[in-house]
Design an enzyme around this catalytic site. Structure first.
Site, PDB file in Angstrom:
ATOM      1  N   TYR A  81      -2.824  -5.730  10.473  1.00 48.86           N
ATOM      2  CA  TYR A  81      -4.252  -6.027  10.259  1.00 48.86           C
ATOM      3  C   TYR A  81      -4.888  -6.727  11.456  1.00 48.86           C
ATOM      4  CZ  TYR A  81      -2.883  -5.203   5.393  1.00 48.86           C
ATOM      5  OH  TYR A  81      -2.377  -4.663   4.235  1.00 48.86           O
ATOM      6  N   TYR A  96      -7.070  -2.738  -4.346  1.00 44.42           N
ATOM      7  CA  TYR A  96      -6.094  -2.664  -3.256  1.00 44.42           C
ATOM      8  C   TYR A  96      -4.717  -2.562  -3.887  1.00 44.42           C
ATOM      9  CZ  TYR A  96      -3.115  -3.786   0.679  1.00 44.42           C
ATOM     10  OH  TYR A  96      -2.135  -3.726   1.631  1.00 44.42           O
ATOM     11  N   LYS A 147       6.564  -9.096  -4.324  1.00 45.12           N
ATOM     12  CA  LYS A 147       6.233 -10.394  -3.747  1.00 45.12           C
ATOM     13  C   LYS A 147       7.114 -11.517  -4.308  1.00 45.12           C
ATOM     14  CE  LYS A 147       1.471  -9.368  -2.332  1.00 45.12           C
ATOM     15  NZ  LYS A 147       1.697  -9.365  -0.895  1.00 45.12           N
TER      16      LYS A 147
END
Length: 398
Positions: free
Chosen positions: A6, A133, A250
């Site tokens: 990013y 997302y 995660k």
């Protein structure tokens, strides 16, 4: 040379170099910083946790990885048994992969093939949310709805396979009425849309979605890669509304190692359970069910239960609400708080330029994005450290 995520490499600021990490702190050459974003929302137990360290070391002394093709091992069996007993309803069937994006890809593939196996080949469409997302692989980009991340898909033009709606019941009902016979799934980040702007919405929307999915025979998929393990103030949003497929990642491994799981209900699993080989799920990431990842995930879940992490999360939310009560600023559009997440949404993203360095100078690592200044702290954070994070956020506007 490292190609960073990013970032426009030509103009990016040099990243902070971490030389050590412990508890909620990152130790860099610039100094000690509280990690206010938990390394992209994953390091819920903090860094260098002795029990998680030992789980990895103990497994590595036996073996670190074997493929699940024709082989199995105790850590993956134990983790699967734990998830089966720990997750709500009949979410019992665990398909492992190496990242959240891939795990969502697997969920979408499951949903499509579930209907293909039934001969319902017209069900090729996905219903998803605006500002969604779900990852950076191609199908997850298509299901997502954020050009800040996925503008490259403009090369393909609008997708005929995905419909995006706002989190409004009327729009939900309209979409099901119009597309229900062509939908294979409704994919959502439940209650909290993360990378799309830390957008929060009410559980009543999800309850209505469950009702409509049942009425029209559409699979409901919860992407809880970011929201799972207490981030919304619920252990899982799936505890409130039961999906047909649940995706976790995660915090699954406490942020120690990349791993994810796509958990299917009995109905979905039985849609593949057949003597015909073409009805099998033909998918198999190399590192699925990695022994190190499974071992540390088991210990992470044990810590979550044993040390009453839901109470820790309630305390984080309580302190955050107390510290931000009556705080406002003309440049802030809205302050949103849910469980272990707080977001200050500004009108103009330019307002946040320079905040990362400002926070660093105050001993806090932060990474604003879009028009969001936010924190998703490790659950082991103390009150003093949490207040320091919130004070830095407030100080930026004062």
């Amino acid at each position: 040379m490292i190609w960073y995520p990013y970032q426009q490499m030509k103009t990016m600021k040099a990243p902070y170099e971490v030389i050590d990490a412990e508890g909620v702190y990152l130790y860099t050459k610039q100094g000690k910083m509280i990690d206010s974003v938990s390394s992209w929302w994953s390091v819920i137990h903090g860094y260098k946790h002795p029990e998680l360290n030992q789980a990895l070391i103990g497994q590595a002394e036996k073996f670190s990885h074997v493929m699940l093709g024709g082989l199995t091992h105790e850590p993956v069996q134990k983790l699967s048994d734990k998830l089966q007993s720990w997750l709500p309803g009949d979410l019992d069937y665990c398909f492992y992969s190496d990242s959240g994006s891939v795990a969502v890809e697997v969920a979408l593939k499951m949903a499509l093939q579930y209907y293909m196996n039934r001969g319902e080949e017209e069900r090729t469409m996905i219903l998803a949310l605006e500002h969604a997302y779900h990852g950076d692989t191609f199908k997850t980009m298509e299901a997502g709805d954020d050009e800040d991340y996925h503008f490259v898909l403009k090369a393909y033009g609008p997708s005929k396979y995905v419909v995006h709606i706002p989190t409004e019941t009327a729009a939900l009902e309209e979409a099901f009425e119009k597309y229900h016979d062509r939908l294979n799934c409704f994919l959502v980040e439940p209650l909290l849309q993360g990378a799309g702007g830390m957008r929060m919405y009410d559980v009543s929307f999800l309850k209505k979605a469950r009702e409509l999915c049942d009425r029209y025979g559409v699979l409901l998929i919860f992407d809880e890669v970011a929201t799972g393990f207490g981030r919304t103030g619920n252990r899982f949003v799936a505890d409130l509304v039961l999906p047909d497929i649940l995706v976790l990642g995660k915090a699954l491994t406490g942020g120690y190692i990349g791993h994810a799981v796509t958990v299917a209900s009995r109905k979905v699993y039985e849609g593949f359970y057949d003597e015909r080989p073409e009805h099998a799920l033909m998918h198999g990431p190399t590192f699925m069910g990695n022994a190190l990842a499974c071992s540390v995930a088991l210990k992470s879940i044990e810590l979550f239960e044993r040390d009453n992490y839901m109470e820790k999360i309630r305390r984080i939310e309580e302190i955050t609400r107390r510290e931000l009560k009556d705080f406002s600023h003309p440049k802030i559009r809205e302050i949103r708080i849910m469980g272990g997440c707080v977001c200050m949404e500004v009108y103009d993203p330019a307002v946040l330029k320079g905040y990362q360095q400002f926070a660093c100078e105050r001993g806090v690592f932060s990474r604003p994005f879009l028009n969001c200044l936010y924190a998703m702290v490790p659950y082991v954070i103390g009150e003093e450290e949490l207040v320091a994070v919130l004070d830095a956020m407030k100080a930026w506007f004062s």
